[in-house]
Scaffold this active site. Structure first.
Site, PDB file in Angstrom:
ATOM      1  N   ASP A 187      -0.279  -0.991   2.618  1.00 40.67           N
ATOM      2  CA  ASP A 187      -0.262  -2.048   1.599  1.00 40.67           C
ATOM      3  C   ASP A 187       0.762  -1.907   0.497  1.00 40.67           C
ATOM      4  OD1 ASP A 187      -2.554  -4.255   0.447  1.00 40.67           O
ATOM      5  OD2 ASP A 187      -1.709  -3.167  -1.092  1.00 40.67           O
ATOM      6  N   TYR A 320       1.789  -6.604  -8.747  1.00 36.17           N
ATOM      7  CA  TYR A 320       2.017  -7.805  -7.836  1.00 36.17           C
ATOM      8  C   TYR A 320       2.942  -8.697  -8.517  1.00 36.17           C
ATOM      9  CZ  TYR A 320      -1.277  -6.568  -3.937  1.00 36.17           C
ATOM     10  OH  TYR A 320      -1.926  -6.018  -2.982  1.00 36.17           O
ATOM     11  N   HIS A 378      -6.768  -2.211   7.598  1.00 33.20           N
ATOM     12  CA  HIS A 378      -5.926  -2.303   6.711  1.00 33.20           C
ATOM     13  C   HIS A 378      -6.046  -1.020   5.811  1.00 33.20           C
ATOM     14  CE1 HIS A 378      -3.205  -4.043   3.543  1.00 33.20           C
ATOM     15  NE2 HIS A 378      -3.954  -3.464   2.661  1.00 33.20           N
TER      16      HIS A 378
END
Length: 400
Positions: A187, A320, A378
């Site tokens: 990630d 982000y 994930h």
């Protein structure tokens, strides 16, 4: 939270101890108990978001059964430290292997994760003989908290995108005395690790990721085989219907941050709404009491509670914006070219898309290890820590 200084200077390594007052935990419980929930979604799947039954079950368990002090004690049983890097107080766990000639490994978590998602790998990686491995498979393990996440401080200035974090890790490892080491990430941690490989700091001899970073932007990859077409379709589906959290955090992290800091249930819902595979696994853990691997109710809530008590929902979301936001200082920067540093990759079947080997080899010039495993998603290190650890041993075997 508390830290004790044992040495002076800007590069001091200070022991750290997690400690929150009982009042903070009680305030969390009061807020969970007072939550105002929306009506039930009008569909039978997650297409409208996190389902009401999932949140009701999570809130009930959080209020009545979860024990934060257990998690806090577990963290404090590990060697934890803080050090200043470029003006940010960085938290990290540093577990040295009892085995001679262990290979230093720095592993970076992602979002909506933290060091909590990596704790189950500590034993298998640092003491492999107790977990089906060999002494020569051992790692000295460094697990840092990305600035703005968990127990690291929030950046107070712009510029802490993945490349800046990668540079920080390139300073941290030599500071710990490591002149030869490897790096791993998934990630957000995959973006950091990928960039470390491109920056090639002194001492870094290899990297491994379990998320294909070049695929995040869509891009153009081969679609000649059935496997390649399936991966392209999975990526397209994610960008079409699973991209909500990514878009919000990339463009307006401050806006969602108000809910994340004010309501623990809003924080939990936001963190669960990541990818389809992990969502249904986590939902099953709460609704049906059927966890997938290590994605148990307690471990999920350990992580969410860490975000709540540290108040890092907004600052983590800003990472982000820094990495992908069109208005961020890093916007428009082209990635550094891939270096010749040995690259390893593992495809887990429940990942957002199942990356084919052809895609990996098209983007990295020195692929020394590639494997597809039969379980995990994930949050691979969290869900399947033993399998993940086996992959780390295999991925870096040729570099010892």
């Amino acid at each position: 939270m508390s830290a004790t200084t044992e040495q002076s200077g800007a590069t001091a390594i200070r022991p750290f101890h997690v400690e929150f007052p009982d009042e903070a935990v009680q305030d969390l419980r009061r807020r969970v108990a007072a939550v105002r929930l929306p009506s039930k979604e009008l569909v039978n799947d997650r297409s409208q978001g996190v389902q009401l039954a999932t949140i009701e079950a999570l809130a009930h368990y959080w209020l009545n059964d979860h024990d934060w002090h257990r998690c806090q004690a577990r963290l404090n049983a590990l060697p934890q430290f803080k050090t200043d890097i470029d003006g940010v107080d960085v938290h990290f766990i540093h577990v040295k292997s009892p085995h001679e000639d262990a290979l230093p490994l720095i592993m970076t978590h992602g979002w909506p994760g933290s060091v909590i998602e990596l704790l189950e790998t500590v034993g298998p990686l640092t003491d492999p003989t107790a977990h089906g491995g060999r002494a020569e498979d051992a790692f000295h393990l460094v697990l840092p908290s990305v600035p703005g996440y968990g127990f690291s401080a929030e950046p107070t200035k712009l510029g802490w995108y993945a490349g800046r974090v990668a540079e920080a890790w390139g300073k941290l490892m030599p500071r710990l005395g490591y002149t030869r080491y490897v790096a791993q990430g998934g990630d957000v941690g995959a973006a950091v690790t990928d960039t470390m490989g491109r920056q090639a700091p002194p001492g870094l001899i290899g990297i491994h990721t379990n998320l294909f970073v070049p695929g995040l932007a869509g891009g153009s990859f081969p679609t000649e085989t059935e496997e390649e077409r399936a991966a392209a379709a999975q990526g397209a589906a994610f960008r079409a219907t699973g991209f909500g959290y990514f878009l919000e955090q990339t463009t307006r992290p401050q806006t969602i941050g108000y809910a994340l800091l004010d309501s623990p249930v809003a924080l939990a819902a936001w963190m669960l709404d990541h990818d389809t595979d992990s969502y249904y696994k986590i939902s099953s853990a709460f609704v049906d009491d059927k966890p997938s691997g290590n994605l148990t109710r307690d471990h999920i809530l350990d992580n969410i509670t860490t975000y709540w008590l540290t108040g890092t929902g907004a600052s983590a979301a800003r990472s982000y914006w820094e990495a992908y936001g069109p208005d961020a200082p890093a916007a428009g920067q082209k990635p550094l070219p891939a270096s010749s540093i040995p690259f390893s990759f593992t495809t887990f079947p429940g990942e957002i898309w199942r990356t084919p080997r052809s895609w990996v080899e098209a983007c990295y010039p020195n692929v020394v290890y590639f494997n597809e495993v039969d379980k995990g998603g994930h949050f691979a290190a969290w869900e399947e820590p033993e399998l993940f650890s086996t992959e780390m041993r295999a991925a870096f075997k040729s570099l010892r």
